[in-house]
Structures are given as C-alpha cells and as structure tokens.
Write a protein that holds these residues in place. Structure first.
Motif, PDB file in Angstrom:
ATOM      1  N   ALA A  81       0.797  -1.227   0.000  1.00  0.00           N
ATOM      2  CA  ALA A  81       0.000   0.000   0.000  1.00  0.00           C
ATOM      3  C   ALA A  81       0.829   1.276   0.000  1.00  0.00           C
ATOM      4  CB  ALA A  81      -0.959  -0.002   1.199  1.00  0.00           C
ATOM      5  N   THR A  82       2.049   1.235   0.579  1.00  0.00           N
ATOM      6  CA  THR A  82       2.849   2.453   0.694  1.00  0.00           C
ATOM      7  C   THR A  82       3.806   2.654  -0.483  1.00  0.00           C
ATOM      8  OG1 THR A  82       4.539   1.308   2.001  1.00  0.00           O
ATOM      9  CG2 THR A  82       2.742   2.366   3.220  1.00  0.00           C
ATOM     10  N   LEU A  83       3.823   1.695  -1.407  1.00  0.00           N
ATOM     11  CA  LEU A  83       4.681   1.804  -2.595  1.00  0.00           C
ATOM     12  C   LEU A  83       3.862   2.261  -3.798  1.00  0.00           C
ATOM     13  CD1 LEU A  83       6.813  -1.464  -2.288  1.00  0.00           C
ATOM     14  CD2 LEU A  83       7.330   0.821  -1.394  1.00  0.00           C
ATOM     15  N   SER A  84       4.554   2.781  -4.800  1.00  0.00           N
ATOM     16  CA  SER A  84       3.868   3.223  -6.008  1.00  0.00           C
ATOM     17  C   SER A  84       3.409   2.024  -6.835  1.00  0.00           C
ATOM     18  CB  SER A  84       4.780   4.103  -6.855  1.00  0.00           C
ATOM     19  OG  SER A  84       5.816   3.310  -7.442  1.00  0.00           O
ATOM     20  N   VAL A  85       2.542   2.295  -7.793  1.00  0.00           N
ATOM     21  CA  VAL A  85       2.096   1.259  -8.734  1.00  0.00           C
ATOM     22  C   VAL A  85       3.304   0.640  -9.431  1.00  0.00           C
ATOM     23  CG1 VAL A  85       0.880   0.925 -10.932  1.00  0.00           C
ATOM     24  CG2 VAL A  85      -0.201   2.236  -9.083  1.00  0.00           C
ATOM     25  N   PHE A 125      -3.508  -3.386 -18.827  1.00  0.00           N
ATOM     26  CA  PHE A 125      -4.067  -2.495 -17.795  1.00  0.00           C
ATOM     27  C   PHE A 125      -3.628  -1.049 -18.053  1.00  0.00           C
ATOM     28  CE2 PHE A 125      -3.033  -6.626 -15.855  1.00  0.00           C
ATOM     29  CZ  PHE A 125      -4.260  -7.029 -15.350  1.00  0.00           C
ATOM     30  N   PRO A 126      -4.210  -0.372 -19.036  1.00  0.00           N
ATOM     31  CA  PRO A 126      -3.805   1.009 -19.325  1.00  0.00           C
ATOM     32  C   PRO A 126      -3.908   1.937 -18.116  1.00  0.00           C
ATOM     33  CG  PRO A 126      -5.292   0.180 -21.027  1.00  0.00           C
ATOM     34  CD  PRO A 126      -5.259  -0.845 -19.941  1.00  0.00           C
ATOM     35  N   ARG A 127      -4.848   1.637 -17.217  1.00  0.00           N
ATOM     36  CA  ARG A 127      -5.030   2.484 -16.034  1.00  0.00           C
ATOM     37  C   ARG A 127      -3.811   2.435 -15.115  1.00  0.00           C
ATOM     38  NH1 ARG A 127     -10.532   1.078 -14.185  1.00  0.00           N
ATOM     39  NH2 ARG A 127     -10.884   1.512 -16.380  1.00  0.00           N
ATOM     40  N   LEU A 128      -3.127   1.311 -15.093  1.00  0.00           N
ATOM     41  CA  LEU A 128      -1.919   1.216 -14.265  1.00  0.00           C
ATOM     42  C   LEU A 128      -0.814   2.090 -14.817  1.00  0.00           C
ATOM     43  CD1 LEU A 128      -1.735  -2.594 -13.374  1.00  0.00           C
ATOM     44  CD2 LEU A 128      -2.842  -0.740 -12.107  1.00  0.00           C
ATOM     45  N   GLN A 129      -0.729   2.194 -16.138  1.00  0.00           N
ATOM     46  CA  GLN A 129       0.272   3.083 -16.727  1.00  0.00           C
ATOM     47  C   GLN A 129      -0.042   4.543 -16.388  1.00  0.00           C
ATOM     48  OE1 GLN A 129       0.882   2.681 -20.968  1.00  0.00           O
ATOM     49  NE2 GLN A 129       2.877   3.684 -20.842  1.00  0.00           N
ATOM     50  N   GLU A 130      -1.335   4.885 -16.440  1.00  0.00           N
ATOM     51  CA  GLU A 130      -1.742   6.255 -16.096  1.00  0.00           C
ATOM     52  C   GLU A 130      -1.404   6.577 -14.638  1.00  0.00           C
ATOM     53  OE1 GLU A 130      -5.931   6.343 -16.795  1.00  0.00           O
ATOM     54  OE2 GLU A 130      -5.725   5.812 -18.921  1.00  0.00           O
ATOM     55  N   ARG A 131      -1.486   5.570 -13.778  1.00  0.00           N
ATOM     56  CA  ARG A 131      -1.307   5.787 -12.341  1.00  0.00           C
ATOM     57  C   ARG A 131       0.011   5.212 -11.834  1.00  0.00           C
ATOM     58  NH1 ARG A 131      -6.300   6.337 -13.523  1.00  0.00           N
ATOM     59  NH2 ARG A 131      -8.015   6.907 -12.151  1.00  0.00           N
ATOM     60  N   ARG A 132       0.994   5.041 -12.714  1.00  0.00           N
ATOM     61  CA  ARG A 132       2.220   4.324 -12.330  1.00  0.00           C
ATOM     62  C   ARG A 132       2.966   4.971 -11.173  1.00  0.00           C
ATOM     63  NH1 ARG A 132       2.722   6.604 -17.255  1.00  0.00           N
ATOM     64  NH2 ARG A 132       4.419   8.075 -17.668  1.00  0.00           N
ATOM     65  N   ASN A 133       2.834   6.277 -10.997  1.00  0.00           N
ATOM     66  CA  ASN A 133       3.529   6.957  -9.891  1.00  0.00           C
ATOM     67  C   ASN A 133       2.641   7.156  -8.667  1.00  0.00           C
ATOM     68  OD1 ASN A 133       5.964   7.268 -11.377  1.00  0.00           O
ATOM     69  ND2 ASN A 133       5.032   8.971 -12.493  1.00  0.00           N
ATOM     70  N   GLY A 155      -1.922   2.241  -2.190  1.00  0.00           N
ATOM     71  CA  GLY A 155      -3.000   2.271  -1.201  1.00  0.00           C
ATOM     72  C   GLY A 155      -4.089   3.277  -1.502  1.00  0.00           C
ATOM     73  N   THR A 156      -3.839   4.211  -2.413  1.00  0.00           N
ATOM     74  CA  THR A 156      -4.842   5.223  -2.760  1.00  0.00           C
ATOM     75  C   THR A 156      -5.668   4.823  -3.985  1.00  0.00           C
ATOM     76  OG1 THR A 156      -3.361   6.492  -4.207  1.00  0.00           O
ATOM     77  CG2 THR A 156      -3.330   7.034  -1.857  1.00  0.00           C
ATOM     78  N   LEU A 157      -5.375   3.670  -4.582  1.00  0.00           N
ATOM     79  CA  LEU A 157      -6.156   3.193  -5.723  1.00  0.00           C
ATOM     80  C   LEU A 157      -7.515   2.678  -5.270  1.00  0.00           C
ATOM     81  CD1 LEU A 157      -3.441   1.042  -7.570  1.00  0.00           C
ATOM     82  CD2 LEU A 157      -4.140   3.373  -8.150  1.00  0.00           C
ATOM     83  N   SER A 158      -8.470   2.650  -6.190  1.00  0.00           N
ATOM     84  CA  SER A 158      -9.766   2.024  -5.904  1.00  0.00           C
ATOM     85  C   SER A 158      -9.582   0.508  -5.795  1.00  0.00           C
ATOM     86  CB  SER A 158     -10.760   2.332  -7.022  1.00  0.00           C
ATOM     87  OG  SER A 158     -10.388   1.639  -8.204  1.00  0.00           O
ATOM     88  N   GLY A 159     -10.607  -0.173  -5.292  1.00  0.00           N
ATOM     89  CA  GLY A 159     -10.531  -1.630  -5.166  1.00  0.00           C
ATOM     90  C   GLY A 159     -10.291  -2.316  -6.498  1.00  0.00           C
ATOM     91  N   GLY A 160     -10.981  -1.849  -7.535  1.00  0.00           N
ATOM     92  CA  GLY A 160     -10.801  -2.443  -8.851  1.00  0.00           C
ATOM     93  C   GLY A 160      -9.408  -2.229  -9.392  1.00  0.00           C
ATOM     94  N   GLU A 161      -8.872  -1.028  -9.168  1.00  0.00           N
ATOM     95  CA  GLU A 161      -7.506  -0.734  -9.630  1.00  0.00           C
ATOM     96  C   GLU A 161      -6.475  -1.550  -8.856  1.00  0.00           C
ATOM     97  OE1 GLU A 161      -8.505   3.871 -10.985  1.00  0.00           O
ATOM     98  OE2 GLU A 161      -7.716   3.450  -8.986  1.00  0.00           O
TER      99      GLU A 161
END
Length: 237
Positions: free
Chosen positions: A92-96, A124-132, A136-142
């Motif tokens: 949870a404390t590390l980046s994507v 998972f294009p959303r992971l690339q968008e949120r890679r940084n 722990g701040t992602l939604s459950g689905g993410e």
C-alpha cells in the motif's frame, strides 16, 4: 494438451479441522479451470496449498510433471506459477510501478522485464496512467488490476486467481473478467477461484464444484452452467 497441474488426494488440516478431504483434480496447459462452491468449501485453501503457502498433511501436487508438494512459494514463482491472493495484498505504501517491479523479483533479464512491463500496461492502461500513484490510494478495482499485473511481471506459465471480483462494482467485475480472458488468450493457463459462479463458469473451460472440502461435481463449464442442480445451488445470484 498436456497436463500442467495435477493434484492427487490432497488432505489439509487447520488444527483438528479437516479442511480438504482427499481432493484430486487437474489442469491442462492452455485451459481456464475454475473451482466454485460456497464460502468455507475449501477453495482458497486449495489454492494456497497448491502454491506452497499451506502445507498438506498428505497427498501430492505436480506442476509440469514435477512434484511441488513441499516446494516453497517463492521457488514456484521462479518455475512459472504465479498466485494472485484473495484480498489483493498490494504494497500500500509503494507506487504502482514499484509494486509491479516487485513482481519481477525472481528475474534478472532486464530487457525482458521491460517488455513484461509494457505487456502489463497494454492489459491495464489504467496502471500506466497511475504508475507513480501510491498503491494504497487506488480504488478496489484498480488494486485488483495491480495485483494481477504484479503476478504477470513474473512471466508466469500459469496464474492462480483467488476471488478476483470480490468487493468490486459490476463495471470492474466485467472489466476484470475481460482481462482474465485476454491473459488466457496470451498463452497463460488459469486456475480461478471465484464466488461469482456465473462469471467463472462463463469464462472457464472446465470446472470443479467443492463442498465442505470435497469435490462433488466436475465437468465442462458450459454443461455445469446449464445444470439445474448447479444453478439452484450456486447460480441464484
């Protein structure tokens, strides 16, 4: 097809509780096989035993024709068997990006790791968008996508998925199952445990129905999906 996983007469106990009672099943290379059943049927215990997280009292597990009954989980990752646990368990404390790279901890081939990362971002294009972003701040689905992406970073031949749709909104459930299909189409064998039996049977080739630690039914997934007894017991949702 050749057999990638074979489980023979597996018995598992939690203290005095006999959780798995001599279950046997197999998965062929290139299949999606699902285990369905009510809560407490032994589905998660089965996956955790297969992937070396829980010891069996007796019975044997074979992966690519080699016995792995006593092989620890991290060694199985090196052999191409990846496990996406129930509840996602992201760091949870590390980046994507950091989470994904931890999935490649057994690999030293830098160029191939980078190619795996590109493949994960394609799935998972959303992971690339949120890679940084902090995981722990992602939604459950993410977070579920991240857990699956992290497992794919180990370049698995077979992936074991435990309740991938648990707690997710219907939109994310649909997306997760579409991704499972794509992962399978890319050549990865899938063993799936899923509370949503309708979705699991719709995506699977074959299925086993667990009940209180025993396999009660097995067969073609589409046939079980149409079976009135199975529908009455497990497909009322």
């Amino acid at each position: 097809m050749s057999r990638i996983l074979e489980v023979q007469e597996l018995n598992v106990y939690y203290g005095m509780i006999h959780a798995l009672k001599g279950i046997s099943f197999h998965v062929e290379k290139g299949e999606i096989v699902t285990l369905i059943g009510a809560n407490g049927a032994g589905k998660t215990t089965t996956l955790q035993t297969v992937t070396g997280l829980i010891p069996a009292r007796s019975g044997r597990v074979f992966y690519n024709e080699k016995e792995i009954t006593r092989v620890p989980g991290h060694e199985l990752v090196k052999r191409g068997l990846a496990h996406v646990p129930e509840g996602r368990r992201v760091f949870a404390t590390l980046s994507v990006y950091q989470n994904l790279m931890l999935g490649a901890f057994t690999r030293s081939d830098r160029a191939e790791v980078e190619e795996s990362l590109r493949m994960v971002y394609r799935h998972f294009p959303r992971l690339q968008e949120r890679r940084n972003q902090i995981a722990g701040t992602l939604s459950g689905g993410e977070q579920q996508m991240l857990a699956m992406g992290r497992a794919l970073m180990s370049k698995p031949e077979m992936i074991v998925l435990d309740e991938p749709s648990m707690g997710l909104s219907p939109i994310y459930v649909k997306e997760i199952f579409e991704i499972i299909r794509k992962i399978h189409e890319s050549g990865v064998t899938v063993l799936l445990v899923e509370q949503n039996a309708n979705k699991a049977l719709a995506v699977a080739d074959r299925a086993y129905v667990l009940e209180t630690g025993r396999i009660r039914l097995e067969g073609n997934a589409s046939a079980l999906l149409a079976d009135p007894k199975v529908r009455a017991a497990y497909l009322s949702e």
